[in-house]
Design an enzyme around this catalytic site. Structure first.
Site, PDB file in Angstrom:
ATOM      1  CE  LYS A  13       8.591  13.040  -0.144  1.00 35.55           C
ATOM      2  NZ  LYS A  13       9.388  13.870   0.897  1.00 35.55           N
ATOM      3  NE  ARG A  87      11.765   8.669   2.846  1.00 37.57           N
ATOM      4  CZ  ARG A  87      10.757   9.429   3.308  1.00 37.57           C
ATOM      5  NH1 ARG A  87       9.597   8.985   3.101  1.00 37.57           N
ATOM      6  NH2 ARG A  87      10.932  10.303   4.223  1.00 37.57           N
ATOM      7  NE  ARG A 126       7.162  19.511   9.628  1.00 38.99           N
ATOM      8  CZ  ARG A 126       7.290  18.716   8.490  1.00 38.99           C
ATOM      9  NH1 ARG A 126       6.986  18.964   7.501  1.00 38.99           N
ATOM     10  NH2 ARG A 126       8.057  17.724   8.650  1.00 38.99           N
ATOM     11  NE  ARG A 159       6.951  14.630  12.070  1.00 35.44           N
ATOM     12  CZ  ARG A 159       6.649  14.438  10.795  1.00 35.44           C
ATOM     13  NH1 ARG A 159       5.385  14.819  10.473  1.00 35.44           N
ATOM     14  NH2 ARG A 159       7.433  13.802  10.068  1.00 35.44           N
ATOM     15  NE  ARG A 170      13.026  12.767   8.203  1.00 33.83           N
ATOM     16  CZ  ARG A 170      12.028  13.116   7.912  1.00 33.83           C
ATOM     17  NH1 ARG A 170      11.578  14.174   8.840  1.00 33.83           N
ATOM     18  NH2 ARG A 170      11.075  12.719   7.014  1.00 33.83           N
TER      19      ARG A 170
HETATM   20  P1  AMP Z   1       8.000  11.222   5.964  1.00 34.13           P
HETATM   21  O1  AMP Z   1       6.851  11.506   6.799  1.00 34.13           O
HETATM   22  O2  AMP Z   1       7.761  10.524   4.654  1.00 34.13           O
HETATM   23  O3  AMP Z   1       9.056  12.296   5.998  1.00 34.13           O
HETATM   24  O4  AMP Z   1       8.730   9.983   6.624  1.00 34.13           O
HETATM   25  C1  AMP Z   1       8.931   9.916   8.100  1.00 34.13           C
HETATM   26  C2  AMP Z   1       9.895   8.861   8.531  1.00 34.13           C
HETATM   27  O5  AMP Z   1       9.301   7.427   8.274  1.00 34.13           O
HETATM   28  C3  AMP Z   1      11.263   8.756   7.576  1.00 34.13           C
HETATM   29  O6  AMP Z   1      12.142   9.774   8.148  1.00 34.13           O
HETATM   30  C4  AMP Z   1      11.620   7.319   7.804  1.00 34.13           C
HETATM   31  O7  AMP Z   1      12.230   6.716   8.852  1.00 34.13           O
HETATM   32  C5  AMP Z   1      10.319   6.431   7.839  1.00 34.13           C
HETATM   33  N1  AMP Z   1       9.945   6.386   6.197  1.00 34.13           N
HETATM   34  C6  AMP Z   1       8.792   6.867   5.577  1.00 34.13           C
HETATM   35  N2  AMP Z   1       8.942   6.237   4.394  1.00 34.13           N
HETATM   36  C7  AMP Z   1       9.760   5.325   4.066  1.00 34.13           C
HETATM   37  C8  AMP Z   1      10.363   4.572   3.109  1.00 34.13           C
HETATM   38  N3  AMP Z   1       9.730   4.838   1.895  1.00 34.13           N
HETATM   39  N4  AMP Z   1      11.259   3.781   3.338  1.00 34.13           N
HETATM   40  C9  AMP Z   1      11.937   3.768   4.822  1.00 34.13           C
HETATM   41  N5  AMP Z   1      11.541   4.432   5.367  1.00 34.13           N
HETATM   42  C10 AMP Z   1      10.621   5.532   5.400  1.00 34.13           C
END
Ligand code: AMP
Length: 212
Positions: A13, A87, A126, A159, A170
């Site tokens: 994404k 989300r 990664r 990371r 996740r």
């Molecule tokens: P991402 O980079 O989008 O995969 O997000 C990394 C982490 O940030 C996720 O595993 C969540 O812990 C948190 N996070 C990102 N976006 C959201 C969201 N819309 N709602 C809740 N937690 C989020």
């Protein structure tokens, strides 16, 4: 235009949003990027979010909704490509309400479909450079010397949320809390599906067509 990219973590994404936002003259808003910036800046929000992020759990809806709607209000009038938000159903409903208050609505939702095994392969491989931020993949885009950044020879790191146990967590979180949004947006007639197991250029072309 307000568009949403949906899909599991590691579905591409973020990559697609980065490629497409300039073409669509849209602002790319990634909730994960905003949270990582808050964390790096040591803000209250960043501190509150850190433990959830490191465990592979979602940050509480109340924090995310305030953060994202606040940001979108400040960017009012721009086309926005949302990545990683909403989300949960609560976030999706709050987004609909927030947009409606400004006389806006979501124009399209694109779901990038990638099976769990491929997500695990992509994410756990990664690595990134803690100094310059360059990103590698041990299988797909390895550095010249294993474990070292090509640009500054610094040791590459994984990371926290790309560690195997966190990736599995996740995915469970995704299936429980985010996947219901696919049906939510399908019922609204907004959803288009794209197969995410193709070269990034092919996925890009399909996402772009789906957004048109
Ligand atoms: P991402 O980079 O989008 O995969 O997000 C990394 C982490 O940030 C996720 O595993 C969540 O812990 C948190 N996070 C990102 N976006 C959201 C969201 N819309 N709602 C809740 N937690 C989020």
């Amino acid at each position: 235009m307000i568009a949403v990219l949906l899909g599991p973590p590691g579905s591409g994404k973020g990559t697609q949003a980065k490629r497409l936002a300039p073409k669509l003259q849209a602002l790319h808003l990634s909730s994960g990027d905003i949270l990582r910036a808050e964390k790096a800046a040591g803000t209250e929000l960043g501190k509150k979010a850190t433990d959830y992020m490191d465990r592979g759990e979602l940050v509480p809806d109340s924090l995310i909704i305030e953060m994202m709607l606040g940001r979108m209000t400040r960017e009012r009038g721009k086309s926005i490509l949302l990545d990683g938000y909403p989300r949960t159903l609560a976030q999706a409903e709050a987004l609909d309400e927030g947009l409606a208050r400004s006389g806006l609505k979501i124009h399209r939702v694109v779901n990038i479909d990638v099976p769990d095994a491929e997500v695990e392969r992509r994410m756990t491989g990664r690595r990134s450079c803690p100094t310059c931020g360059a990103v590698y993949h041990v299988e797909f885009t390895p550095p010249g010397t294993a474990g070292k950044c090509d640009k500054d020879a610094v040791d590459l790191v994984q990371r926290n949320d790309d560690k195997p146990e966190v990736v599995r967590k996740r995915l469970v979180t995704y299936h429980h809390q985010t996947q219901p949004l696919v049906d939510y947006y399908r019922k609204c007639g907004l959803l288009k599906d794209v197969d995410g197991i193709q070269a990034p250029e092919e996925v890009e072309a399909k996402v772009e067509a789906a957004l048109a």
